[in-house]
Design an enzyme around this catalytic site. Structure first.
Site, PDB file in Angstrom:
ATOM      1  N   SER A 252       0.842  -1.181   0.000  1.00  0.00           N
ATOM      2  CA  SER A 252       0.000   0.000   0.000  1.00  0.00           C
ATOM      3  C   SER A 252       0.880   1.234   0.000  1.00  0.00           C
ATOM      4  O   SER A 252       2.101   1.145  -0.010  1.00  0.00           O
ATOM      5  CB  SER A 252      -0.917  -0.003   1.228  1.00  0.00           C
ATOM      6  OG  SER A 252      -0.128   0.213   2.379  1.00  0.00           O
ATOM      7  N   LYS A 253       0.213   2.366   0.034  1.00  0.00           N
ATOM      8  CA  LYS A 253       0.893   3.671  -0.005  1.00  0.00           C
ATOM      9  C   LYS A 253       2.069   3.753   0.950  1.00  0.00           C
ATOM     10  O   LYS A 253       3.100   4.315   0.639  1.00  0.00           O
ATOM     11  CB  LYS A 253      -0.112   4.770   0.369  1.00  0.00           C
ATOM     12  CG  LYS A 253      -0.964   5.196  -0.796  1.00  0.00           C
ATOM     13  CD  LYS A 253      -0.310   6.369  -1.513  1.00  0.00           C
ATOM     14  CE  LYS A 253      -0.754   6.467  -2.957  1.00  0.00           C
ATOM     15  NZ  LYS A 253       0.290   6.330  -3.913  1.00  0.00           N
ATOM     16  N   ARG A 254       1.866   3.195   2.149  1.00  0.00           N
ATOM     17  CA  ARG A 254       2.919   3.395   3.144  1.00  0.00           C
ATOM     18  C   ARG A 254       4.212   2.654   2.792  1.00  0.00           C
ATOM     19  O   ARG A 254       5.245   2.856   3.405  1.00  0.00           O
ATOM     20  CB  ARG A 254       2.418   3.032   4.544  1.00  0.00           C
ATOM     21  CG  ARG A 254       2.359   1.581   4.844  1.00  0.00           C
ATOM     22  CD  ARG A 254       1.537   1.277   6.080  1.00  0.00           C
ATOM     23  NE  ARG A 254       1.044  -0.069   6.003  1.00  0.00           N
ATOM     24  CZ  ARG A 254       1.727  -1.134   6.393  1.00  0.00           C
ATOM     25  NH1 ARG A 254       2.913  -0.991   6.935  1.00  0.00           N
ATOM     26  NH2 ARG A 254       1.220  -2.345   6.256  1.00  0.00           N
ATOM     27  N   GLY A 256       5.550   3.076  -0.042  1.00  0.00           N
ATOM     28  CA  GLY A 256       6.149   3.869  -1.108  1.00  0.00           C
ATOM     29  C   GLY A 256       5.241   3.892  -2.323  1.00  0.00           C
ATOM     30  O   GLY A 256       4.063   3.558  -2.232  1.00  0.00           O
ATOM     31  N   GLU A 262       3.965   7.385 -10.528  1.00  0.00           N
ATOM     32  CA  GLU A 262       4.688   7.885  -9.352  1.00  0.00           C
ATOM     33  C   GLU A 262       6.169   7.500  -9.407  1.00  0.00           C
ATOM     34  O   GLU A 262       7.027   8.278  -9.029  1.00  0.00           O
ATOM     35  CB  GLU A 262       4.100   7.266  -8.074  1.00  0.00           C
ATOM     36  CG  GLU A 262       2.850   7.920  -7.562  1.00  0.00           C
ATOM     37  CD  GLU A 262       2.340   7.136  -6.361  1.00  0.00           C
ATOM     38  OE1 GLU A 262       2.464   7.618  -5.239  1.00  0.00           O
ATOM     39  OE2 GLU A 262       1.825   6.009  -6.557  1.00  0.00           O
TER      40      GLU A 262
END
Ligand code: GLU
Length: 483
Positions: A252-254, A256, A262
């Protein structure tokens, strides 16, 4: 003739999981001289995000993935390639299943279904459709339709026995048919659900191998029920392993970046990202991990896909990126880094030479652009720990002598520079390092970077001497916190 497909739902950016699935399909198709189809699964209208189809296609292209058929390929023979445009066919086959009795209209209201679910829950059982409308008489169905009662269409699924998915990666996976209920194939607006549409579309597009993420394995029996009801031959199935974070949680986002766009913004070279994705669940036959897509096409096979989860490791991606940084032509890197250069670049030193020297120490294009800055702009400040360690009144005196000598150096090249530093170090009775460290800090503002003599050779006499003099003045002004 191999025909495979990647079938993204246009729900936003292209993420690594989808990109990996697309890549493996692409490689499999190319390896077998087959066809790679891109089908946009815009079944669930509510989940659609504007521009997302265009962004996804762009993301795939930027990774070097190409398809032979898709919504953007003119004249492709199995179109349309957007699921929303294939509705007539899904409806036709739903009608066919209704007429043969393999599917039925279900009039149960959401409230009824909710009560059913709660009853199952109270008994500690997994919820399933109770079959209330399974055996309604034709007259009753027609009467309720005539009254305009909202209804869905359910597939009559086998209530006994087993369904075996012969998976090319995981082997046979057996499902007890009792875990499946008569699932909805057409919603109340008479549009298909994914499991119904996908089976029809894969069949109609003559897909031979369905290669997709493991999260779809539990859908496969339902799709097999659809194939069987429609007397379609089954394609082969291959489910790619999950991609997990190092702590084995869902990526997930956390952890990276997860979207291809992105990574690009963070200065990852997309060829390196593609190479990295290739290793997420697949291993090369000879252990050689750096492969461009052409090489990957040659050696790719599904039997080297692992069935345990693939671990998404940012460190490895950075390592891969550095490999590409060093392997690609300097001119190519020069082009790639340009969008990241947010400062003015003069005529000298030559951009290409700066790239060639700086790339050795850069992991990403962002870092590369950052490290190249020193060749075009004097440092705005000096690294504080470096100042404490390498700047002093004595250092200022040494730098002053060096500035004078360098101003007069007859030939500005590596060997002459080394000779001057050796001479000054002998004259002053200090180690060469006692000259090199303050010089680096004075010239670049940093304590690490490319080899000092290479750096200074490229930077040129004027800038070097000027920066040394500036540092001397600033040390003597006592505005710096010396050690
Ligand atoms: N639209 C589905 C997804 O994005 C496709 C799954 C499949 O390949 O069947 O997950």
């Amino acid at each position: 003739m191999v025909r495979v497909r990647y079938a993204p739902s246009p729900t936003g950016a292209l993420h690594i999981g989808g990109a990996r699935t697309a890549l493996f399909n692409f490689l499999f198709a190319r390896h077998h001289g087959g066809t790679f189809v891109l089908r946009v699964e815009d079944t669930d209208q509510t989940r659609q995000v504007p521009d997302s189809e265009a962004k996804m296609l762009q993301g795939l292209k930027s990774l070097g993935i190409r398809w032979d058929e898709g919504p953007d390929i003119v004249g492709a023979p199995y179109g349309p390639y957007r699921v929303s445009e294939r509705l007539a066919r899904h409806r036709e086959l739903a009608e066919e299943l209704l007429s043969t009795g393999q599917a039925y209209r279900c009039f149960c209201t959401p409230e009824q279904l909710q009560r059913d679910r709660e009853a199952f829950q109270q008994q500690g059982l997994p919820p399933r459709y109770v079959g209330r409308c399974r055996d309604l008489t034709r007259e009753e169905v027609e009467a309720r339709r005539a009254r305009g009662e909202r209804h869905v269409v359910r597939l009559k699924t086998p209530q006994t026995g087993e369904t075996i998915v012969h998976d090319l990666i995981r082997g046979d996976v057996t499902f007890d048919n009792r875990v499946f209920d008569d699932f909805v194939i057409m919603k109340a607006d008479f549009t298909p659900v994914y499991n119904f549409a996908v089976a029809i579309d894969d069949h109609d597009m003559a897909i031979t191998h369905v290669i997709r993420g493991e999260e779809h394995l539990s859908n496969t029996p339902k799709q097999i029920f659809v194939y069987e009801a429609l007397h379609f031959p089954l394609p082969a199935f291959a489910h790619l392993p999950m991609i997990l974070a190092p702590d084995r949680s869902k990526v997930s986002k956390r952890h990276g970046a997860t979207a291809v766009e992105e990574y690009r913004e963070q200065g990852i070279i997309l060829a390196a990202l593609a190479n990295y994705l290739l290793l997420l669940g697949w291993s090369p036959p000879d252990g050689r991990e750096i492969l461009d897509l052409e090489e990957a096409v040659r050696v790719f096979s599904l039997d080297r896909v692992q069935h345990t989860a693939a671990i998404y490791d940012l460190k490895k991606l950075e390592w891969m990126n550095h490999q590409y940084m060093m392997r690609l032509e300097v001119d190519e890197i020069a082009e790639l880094v340009k969008p990241f250069i947010r400062y003015s670049v003069g005529e000298a030193p030559p951009f290409r030479d700066v790239v060639a020297l700086s790339r050795e120490r850069a992991t990403t294009l962002v870092q590369l652009a950052d490290q190249m800055r020193m060749f075009y702009h004097p440092p705005e400040s000096y690294d504080a720990a470096g100042v404490a360690k390498h700047f002093s009144e004595e250092a200022a005196a040494r730098l002053e002598i060096l500035a004078a000598r360098l101003a007069e150096l007859e030939e500005w090249d590596h060997d002459h520079l080394v000779a001057i530093y050796d001479a000054v170090s002998a004259e002053l009775g200090v180690k060469r390092a006692a000259l090199i460290h303050p010089t680096r800090l004075a010239v670049t503002g940093r304590t690490v970077g490319p080899g000092l003599f290479e750096l200074v050779t490229l930077l040129g006499r004027e800038a070097t001497v000027e920066r040394l003099k500036t540092a001397v003045a600033r040390i003597r002004s006592h505005e710096l916190a010396l050690g």
